[in-house]
Write an enzyme that holds these catalytic residues in place. Structure first.
Site, PDB file in Angstrom:
ATOM      1  N   ASP A   1      -4.355 -12.656   3.368  1.00 38.42           N
ATOM      2  CA  ASP A   1      -5.437 -12.328   3.917  1.00 38.42           C
ATOM      3  C   ASP A   1      -6.610 -12.741   2.986  1.00 38.42           C
ATOM      4  O   ASP A   1      -8.015 -12.578   3.394  1.00 38.42           O
ATOM      5  CB  ASP A   1      -5.568 -10.849   4.367  1.00 38.42           C
ATOM      6  CG  ASP A   1      -4.777 -10.052   3.397  1.00 38.42           C
ATOM      7  OD1 ASP A   1      -4.598 -10.575   2.238  1.00 38.42           O
ATOM      8  OD2 ASP A   1      -4.412  -8.923   3.671  1.00 38.42           O
TER       9      ASP A   1
ATOM     10  N   HIS B   1       0.759  -1.065  -0.089  1.00 39.19           N
ATOM     11  CA  HIS B   1      -0.181   0.107   0.018  1.00 39.19           C
ATOM     12  C   HIS B   1       0.714   1.378   0.063  1.00 39.19           C
ATOM     13  O   HIS B   1       0.213   2.320  -0.178  1.00 39.19           O
ATOM     14  CB  HIS B   1      -1.038   0.154   1.460  1.00 39.19           C
ATOM     15  CG  HIS B   1      -2.089  -1.075   1.112  1.00 39.19           C
ATOM     16  ND1 HIS B   1      -2.783  -1.233   0.155  1.00 39.19           N
ATOM     17  CD2 HIS B   1      -2.241  -1.854   2.046  1.00 39.19           C
ATOM     18  CE1 HIS B   1      -3.695  -2.161   0.411  1.00 39.19           C
ATOM     19  NE2 HIS B   1      -3.187  -2.947   1.774  1.00 39.19           N
TER      20      HIS B   1
ATOM     21  N   ASP C   1      -2.399 -10.472  -2.538  1.00 36.16           N
ATOM     22  CA  ASP C   1      -3.062 -10.101  -1.297  1.00 36.16           C
ATOM     23  C   ASP C   1      -4.569  -9.667  -1.455  1.00 36.16           C
ATOM     24  O   ASP C   1      -5.084  -9.294  -2.573  1.00 36.16           O
ATOM     25  CB  ASP C   1      -2.282  -8.767  -0.726  1.00 36.16           C
ATOM     26  CG  ASP C   1      -2.742  -8.471   0.717  1.00 36.16           C
ATOM     27  OD1 ASP C   1      -1.926  -8.489   1.747  1.00 36.16           O
ATOM     28  OD2 ASP C   1      -3.941  -7.829   0.762  1.00 36.16           O
TER      29      ASP C   1
ATOM     30  N   HIS D   1      -6.233  -7.150  -0.667  1.00 34.57           N
ATOM     31  CA  HIS D   1      -6.379  -5.887  -0.732  1.00 34.57           C
ATOM     32  C   HIS D   1      -5.726  -5.555  -2.080  1.00 34.57           C
ATOM     33  O   HIS D   1      -4.436  -6.063  -2.273  1.00 34.57           O
ATOM     34  CB  HIS D   1      -5.789  -5.161   0.334  1.00 34.57           C
ATOM     35  CG  HIS D   1      -6.481  -5.403   1.666  1.00 34.57           C
ATOM     36  ND1 HIS D   1      -5.745  -6.057   2.541  1.00 34.57           N
ATOM     37  CD2 HIS D   1      -7.565  -4.927   2.323  1.00 34.57           C
ATOM     38  CE1 HIS D   1      -6.756  -6.145   3.586  1.00 34.57           C
ATOM     39  NE2 HIS D   1      -7.782  -5.763   3.464  1.00 34.57           N
TER      40      HIS D   1
END
Ligand code: Q9C
Ligand code: ZN
Length: 343
Positions: A285, A160, A196, A198
């Site tokens: 995740d 991120h 991931d 996200h």
């Protein structure tokens, strides 16, 4: 397969996170990496080695220098201003405000150099962040020296973090550091495959206008999931990078049937690009038991993920990103890596 690991991550602990109206202990905590290390050792995956490369030197090529300077002094500035606890941003230069002037006060700088309140600073944060970058650069060096695969066991995660912002538990973009190092070592093209849960908004932003790094991300639909403001399918790259960015968003609740089909699509895009090396942003995740995410992969699916990536038959560097079901991250990380080795 070698694992690159530094215990310096442990100092990034005790930080708080604002979540759903409550101030909670950070989900991104030292136990995550310790459980993975335990499972790597229990599975005899291979030697665990300390980093040797200077990750900051590589980070300077993909991050803004003012941003890196701020990371180094953020927590000291916080203490100098009379605060204690976790330094968290709370004001951002969004639409209608100016983002061309860096404020002087630490609370202004925290917002200026972030996009959310998810990457706070405690005394050990910076040491952990730079050690993670050292591990990423060192993992890339292993591939450049001839290893066909390696695992970078790091936290905090990186995907991120953009050229000049932190957020989503991330500070320096470790996968980006690895990709840049592979190029500096002589690779002509590198693919970053981000699995991931996200979207890897920071990695996308860093490489958006570059043709030497292909970015492919499989993630939860940003209409419903963090980071909300990037990760849609129509983001295809710009300038020289046009056509080298691929977002493959999936609905909340996706299981391995659809996720695996999408991984197959991603792998075909990588094969077409023909990279000299692959960096996998290995978020775990996507697991059904993850406390902050909503995909439904099971522990039996992760070896299949590794096996599919192995079919690409390229030097591959796995870099740990998210995953918050603490015990399961270790099992699932080893699942991917042993699936890769066994393929
Ligand atoms: N507090 C990574 O997986 N906030 N970052 C979620 C729960 C941000 C996740 C809400 C999640 C960031 C690397
Ligand atoms: Zn994540």
């Amino acid at each position: 397969m070698k694992t690159v690991y530094s215990p310096d991550h442990i100092g990034h602990s005790g930080h708080l996170e604002l979540d759903g109206g409550r101030l909670l202990p950070g989900f991104e905590k030292p136990e995550r990496a310790q459980f993975v290390l335990d499972r790597i050792e229990a599975a005899n995956l291979g030697p665990v080695i300390a980093p040797t490369a200077d990750g900051l030197e590589v980070a300077a090529k993909i991050h803004d220098s003012g941003y890196l300077t701020f990371l180094a002094k953020a927590h000291d500035l916080w203490l100098d201003a009379g605060y204690s606890g976790t330094a968290l941003p709370m004001a951002w230069p969004t639409r209608g405000l100016r983002d061309d002037v860096a404020p002087k006060h630490v609370r202004g700088l925290l917002g200026y150099y972030s996009f959310d309140g998810g990457a706070g600073f405690v005394p050990g944060t910076y040491k952990a962040v730079t050690a993670a970058a050292d591990c990423a650069a060192s993992g890339a060096d292993l591939l450049s020296a001839g290893d066909t695969s390696a695992f970078v066991l790091t936290r905090p995660p990186g995907h991120h973090a953009g050229r000049r912002f932190s957020g989503g538990y991330c500070y320096i973009n470790n996968a980006g550091v690895a990709a840049q190092r592979l190029l500096d070592n002589g690779a002509k093209r590198v693919s970053i495959l981000d699995v991931d849960y996200h979207h890897g908004n920071g990695t996308q932003e860093i490489f958006y206008d570059r043709a030497d790094v292909q970015f492919i991300s499989i993630h939860a639909d940003p209409d419903y999931a963090f980071p909300y403001f990037l990760g849609r399918g129509d983001e295809r790259g710009a300038g020289a990078g046009a056509g080298f960015n691929h977002n493959l968003p999936l609905p909340i609740g996706t299981d391995f049937h659809d996720w695996g089909g999408t991984l197959d699509r991603a792998c075909r895009l990588i094969a077409e690009y023909g990279p000299d090396a692959i960096v996998v942003s290995l978020g775990l995740d996507t697991y059904e038991g993850d406390p902050i995410s909503r995909f439904r992969l099971t522990r039996f699916d992760y070896p299949k993920v590794g096996a599919r990536i192995a079919q690409l038959n390229r030097p591959t560097l796995f870099v740990l990103e998210g995953g918050y079901a603490v015990e399961a991250i270790g099992i699932n990380a080893v699942g991917v890596l042993s699936g890769f080795l066994g393929a």
